[in-house]
Write a protein that holds these residues in place. Structure first.
Motif, PDB file in Angstrom:
ATOM      1  N   GLY A  65       1.135  -1.256   0.048  1.00  0.00           N
ATOM      2  CA  GLY A  65       0.096   0.128   0.101  1.00  0.00           C
ATOM      3  C   GLY A  65       0.924   1.196  -0.310  1.00  0.00           C
ATOM      4  N   ASN A  66       0.162   2.357  -0.217  1.00  0.00           N
ATOM      5  CA  ASN A  66       0.785   3.416  -0.528  1.00  0.00           C
ATOM      6  C   ASN A  66       0.357   4.661   0.057  1.00  0.00           C
ATOM      7  OD1 ASN A  66      -1.462   3.752  -2.371  1.00  0.00           O
ATOM      8  ND2 ASN A  66       0.147   4.773  -3.928  1.00  0.00           N
ATOM      9  N   GLY A  67      -0.721   4.695   1.075  1.00  0.00           N
ATOM     10  CA  GLY A  67      -0.560   5.378   2.292  1.00  0.00           C
ATOM     11  C   GLY A  67      -0.126   6.273   2.491  1.00  0.00           C
ATOM     12  N   THR A  68      -0.076   7.224   3.181  1.00  0.00           N
ATOM     13  CA  THR A  68       0.546   8.221   3.782  1.00  0.00           C
ATOM     14  C   THR A  68       0.054   8.403   6.021  1.00  0.00           C
ATOM     15  OG1 THR A  68      -0.540   9.594   3.296  1.00  0.00           O
ATOM     16  CG2 THR A  68       1.241   9.005   2.592  1.00  0.00           C
ATOM     17  N   PHE A  69       0.676   8.562   6.463  1.00  0.00           N
ATOM     18  CA  PHE A  69       0.601   9.458   7.760  1.00  0.00           C
ATOM     19  C   PHE A  69       0.360  10.730   7.405  1.00  0.00           C
ATOM     20  CE2 PHE A  69       1.954   5.400   9.379  1.00  0.00           C
ATOM     21  CZ  PHE A  69       1.901   5.411  10.604  1.00  0.00           C
ATOM     22  N   GLY A  70      -0.214  11.258   8.894  1.00  0.00           N
ATOM     23  CA  GLY A  70      -0.714  13.085   8.869  1.00  0.00           C
ATOM     24  C   GLY A  70       0.213  12.719   9.933  1.00  0.00           C
ATOM     25  N   THR A 122      -3.298   7.954   6.487  1.00  0.00           N
ATOM     26  CA  THR A 122      -4.821   7.680   4.801  1.00  0.00           C
ATOM     27  C   THR A 122      -4.652   7.156   3.922  1.00  0.00           C
ATOM     28  OG1 THR A 122      -3.909  10.691   5.800  1.00  0.00           O
ATOM     29  CG2 THR A 122      -5.680   9.729   3.326  1.00  0.00           C
ATOM     30  N   VAL A 123      -5.507   6.718   3.597  1.00  0.00           N
ATOM     31  CA  VAL A 123      -5.158   5.265   2.367  1.00  0.00           C
ATOM     32  C   VAL A 123      -4.850   5.742   1.195  1.00  0.00           C
ATOM     33  CG1 VAL A 123      -6.988   3.676   0.753  1.00  0.00           C
ATOM     34  CG2 VAL A 123      -7.324   3.815   3.956  1.00  0.00           C
ATOM     35  N   GLY A 124      -4.131   5.371   0.473  1.00  0.00           N
ATOM     36  CA  GLY A 124      -3.700   6.020  -1.105  1.00  0.00           C
ATOM     37  C   GLY A 124      -4.479   5.436  -2.303  1.00  0.00           C
ATOM     38  N   SER A 125      -3.437   5.797  -3.592  1.00  0.00           N
ATOM     39  CA  SER A 125      -4.493   5.296  -4.374  1.00  0.00           C
ATOM     40  C   SER A 125      -4.353   3.312  -4.474  1.00  0.00           C
ATOM     41  CB  SER A 125      -3.846   5.636  -5.517  1.00  0.00           C
ATOM     42  OG  SER A 125      -2.281   5.041  -5.479  1.00  0.00           O
ATOM     43  N   ALA A 127      -4.077  -0.468  -1.790  1.00  0.00           N
ATOM     44  CA  ALA A 127      -4.189  -0.784  -0.660  1.00  0.00           C
ATOM     45  C   ALA A 127      -3.160  -1.130  -0.159  1.00  0.00           C
ATOM     46  CB  ALA A 127      -5.886  -1.389  -0.366  1.00  0.00           C
ATOM     47  N   PHE A 128      -3.678  -0.836   1.068  1.00  0.00           N
ATOM     48  CA  PHE A 128      -2.581  -1.715   1.906  1.00  0.00           C
ATOM     49  C   PHE A 128      -2.664  -2.918   2.147  1.00  0.00           C
ATOM     50  CE2 PHE A 128      -2.514   2.220   4.871  1.00  0.00           C
ATOM     51  CZ  PHE A 128      -1.313   2.539   4.610  1.00  0.00           C
ATOM     52  N   ALA A 129      -1.771  -3.867   1.971  1.00  0.00           N
ATOM     53  CA  ALA A 129      -1.839  -5.679   2.212  1.00  0.00           C
ATOM     54  C   ALA A 129      -1.426  -6.487   3.716  1.00  0.00           C
ATOM     55  CB  ALA A 129      -1.118  -6.314   1.281  1.00  0.00           C
ATOM     56  N   ALA A 130      -1.742  -7.095   4.249  1.00  0.00           N
ATOM     57  CA  ALA A 130      -0.910  -7.726   5.849  1.00  0.00           C
ATOM     58  C   ALA A 130       0.079  -7.805   5.499  1.00  0.00           C
ATOM     59  CB  ALA A 130      -1.917  -9.258   5.489  1.00  0.00           C
ATOM     60  N   ALA A 131       0.692  -7.548   6.657  1.00  0.00           N
ATOM     61  CA  ALA A 131       2.435  -7.511   7.123  1.00  0.00           C
ATOM     62  C   ALA A 131       2.725  -5.962   6.452  1.00  0.00           C
ATOM     63  CB  ALA A 131       2.673  -8.446   6.221  1.00  0.00           C
ATOM     64  N   ASP A 132       2.616  -5.104   5.266  1.00  0.00           N
ATOM     65  CA  ASP A 132       2.750  -3.680   5.153  1.00  0.00           C
ATOM     66  C   ASP A 132       2.513  -3.744   6.877  1.00  0.00           C
ATOM     67  OD1 ASP A 132       2.081  -4.625   2.623  1.00  0.00           O
ATOM     68  OD2 ASP A 132       1.057  -2.660   2.443  1.00  0.00           O
ATOM     69  N   SER A 133       3.880  -2.253   7.206  1.00  0.00           N
ATOM     70  CA  SER A 133       3.847  -2.067   8.453  1.00  0.00           C
ATOM     71  C   SER A 133       5.132  -0.528   8.613  1.00  0.00           C
ATOM     72  CB  SER A 133       4.984  -3.173   9.280  1.00  0.00           C
ATOM     73  OG  SER A 133       5.917  -3.398   8.455  1.00  0.00           O
ATOM     74  N   PHE A 134       4.457   0.534   9.921  1.00  0.00           N
ATOM     75  CA  PHE A 134       5.483   1.219   9.873  1.00  0.00           C
ATOM     76  C   PHE A 134       6.518   1.091  11.139  1.00  0.00           C
ATOM     77  CE2 PHE A 134       2.141   1.997   6.629  1.00  0.00           C
ATOM     78  CZ  PHE A 134       2.434   3.098   5.679  1.00  0.00           C
ATOM     79  N   THR A 135       7.322   2.204  11.004  1.00  0.00           N
ATOM     80  CA  THR A 135       7.596   2.392  12.372  1.00  0.00           C
ATOM     81  C   THR A 135       7.334   4.341  12.324  1.00  0.00           C
ATOM     82  OG1 THR A 135       9.744   3.321  11.524  1.00  0.00           O
ATOM     83  CG2 THR A 135       9.717   0.673  12.387  1.00  0.00           C
ATOM     84  N   VAL A 136       7.256   3.961  14.136  1.00  0.00           N
ATOM     85  CA  VAL A 136       7.247   5.699  14.389  1.00  0.00           C
ATOM     86  C   VAL A 136       7.700   5.905  14.985  1.00  0.00           C
ATOM     87  CG1 VAL A 136       5.359   7.739  15.603  1.00  0.00           C
ATOM     88  CG2 VAL A 136       4.403   5.444  13.894  1.00  0.00           C
ATOM     89  N   THR A 137       8.633   6.624  15.313  1.00  0.00           N
ATOM     90  CA  THR A 137      10.142   6.719  16.240  1.00  0.00           C
ATOM     91  C   THR A 137       9.405   8.322  17.012  1.00  0.00           C
ATOM     92  OG1 THR A 137      11.201   5.891  14.591  1.00  0.00           O
ATOM     93  CG2 THR A 137      12.348   6.937  16.500  1.00  0.00           C
ATOM     94  N   VAL A 138      10.007   7.798  18.479  1.00  0.00           N
ATOM     95  CA  VAL A 138       8.967   8.767  18.774  1.00  0.00           C
ATOM     96  C   VAL A 138      10.901   9.887  19.484  1.00  0.00           C
ATOM     97  CG1 VAL A 138       8.874   9.191  21.186  1.00  0.00           C
ATOM     98  CG2 VAL A 138       7.270   8.069  20.155  1.00  0.00           C
ATOM     99  N   SER A 139      11.205  10.696  19.355  1.00  0.00           N
ATOM    100  CA  SER A 139      12.275  11.653  19.433  1.00  0.00           C
ATOM    101  C   SER A 139      12.595  11.523  21.124  1.00  0.00           C
ATOM    102  CB  SER A 139      12.526  12.789  19.308  1.00  0.00           C
ATOM    103  OG  SER A 139      11.092  13.756  20.204  1.00  0.00           O
TER     104      SER A 139
END
Length: 216
Positions: A65-70, A122-125, A127-139
């Motif tokens: 998927g190519n969705g993005t974070f706000g 936010t969903v992109g053009s 769709a995400f797939a199972a096991a798509d993943s991100f890190t959100v790194t808090v400083s």
């Protein structure tokens, strides 16, 4: 015999006056940097600025998927380090904190808030797939010591030590001594920030106790 009334002796705050006992060889103490803007009395319960105010999201691998974070919000309870966001299907994901503990489930396109962080994926053009993943790194925070404050979100809302002496950091950061572990203290001589109420004080005392600092 005539009794002559005496003026009561008023003991002033002095370094270590709140201590009942501490570990041998001053093992209870450590040096630390006190943040500018504070004049700290002996016996002041301290927190440490361990968490920054910003966070950044990045793909953990190659996602379908190519969705993005706000914008990512960092609040009370956040832990410095990398949170994991992993999708179970095109819309549902699980969030774990930097220690690997699951903190909540979310849905793409809907605001998520738990564990001290908040964001919307936010969903992109595509769709995400199972096991798509991100890190959100808090400083990381600066690691400086300040009075433990109930309303803080930078880690200093957690009681982590007690100021041994008077530290005047009104204008600049100043090094000082902290009782950080293994001590008995007189609870009636502890100094609390004005934001601390009976409930938050009870929580702070339990946090100190977990570090081996016991109030009598």
């Amino acid at each position: 015999m005539v009794y002559a009334p005496q003026t009561p002796l008023q003991e002033q705050w002095h370094a270590g006056g709140f201590l009942i006992s501490e570990s041998n060889g001053r093992q209870s103490r450590e040096r630390g940097l006190f943040a500018a803007g504070n004049r700290v009395l002996p016996g002041t319960v301290l927190g440490r600025q361990t968490v920054g105010s910003t966070a950044v999201a990045a793909p953990l691998g190659t996602n379908v998927g190519n969705g993005t974070f706000g914008q990512i919000a960092v609040g009370a309870g956040a832990i410095a380090g990398a949170y994991a966001v992993e999708f179970d299907d095109p819309t549902h994901f699980v969030v774990s904190d930097p220690g690997g503990k699951e903190i909540g489930h979310g849905v793409a396109g809907t605001a998520f808030s738990a564990g001290g962080i908040g964001f919307t994926v936010t969903v992109g053009s595509t769709a995400f797939a199972a096991a798509d993943s991100f890190t959100v790194t808090v400083s990381q925070g600066p690691g400086k010591w300040v009075p433990c404050t109930a309303t803080a979100t930078d880690g200093s809302q957690v009681a982590a030590g007690i100021s041994f002496g008077l530290v005047d950091a009104t204008l600049n950061d100043v090094n000082g001594t902290i009782i950080a572990r293994g001590a008995e203290v007189n609870g009636s001589e502890l100094v609390w920030d004005a934001s601390m109420n009976p409930t938050s004080i009870a929580t702070a005392l339990a946090q100190l106790s977990a570090r081996g600092i016991v109030a009598r």
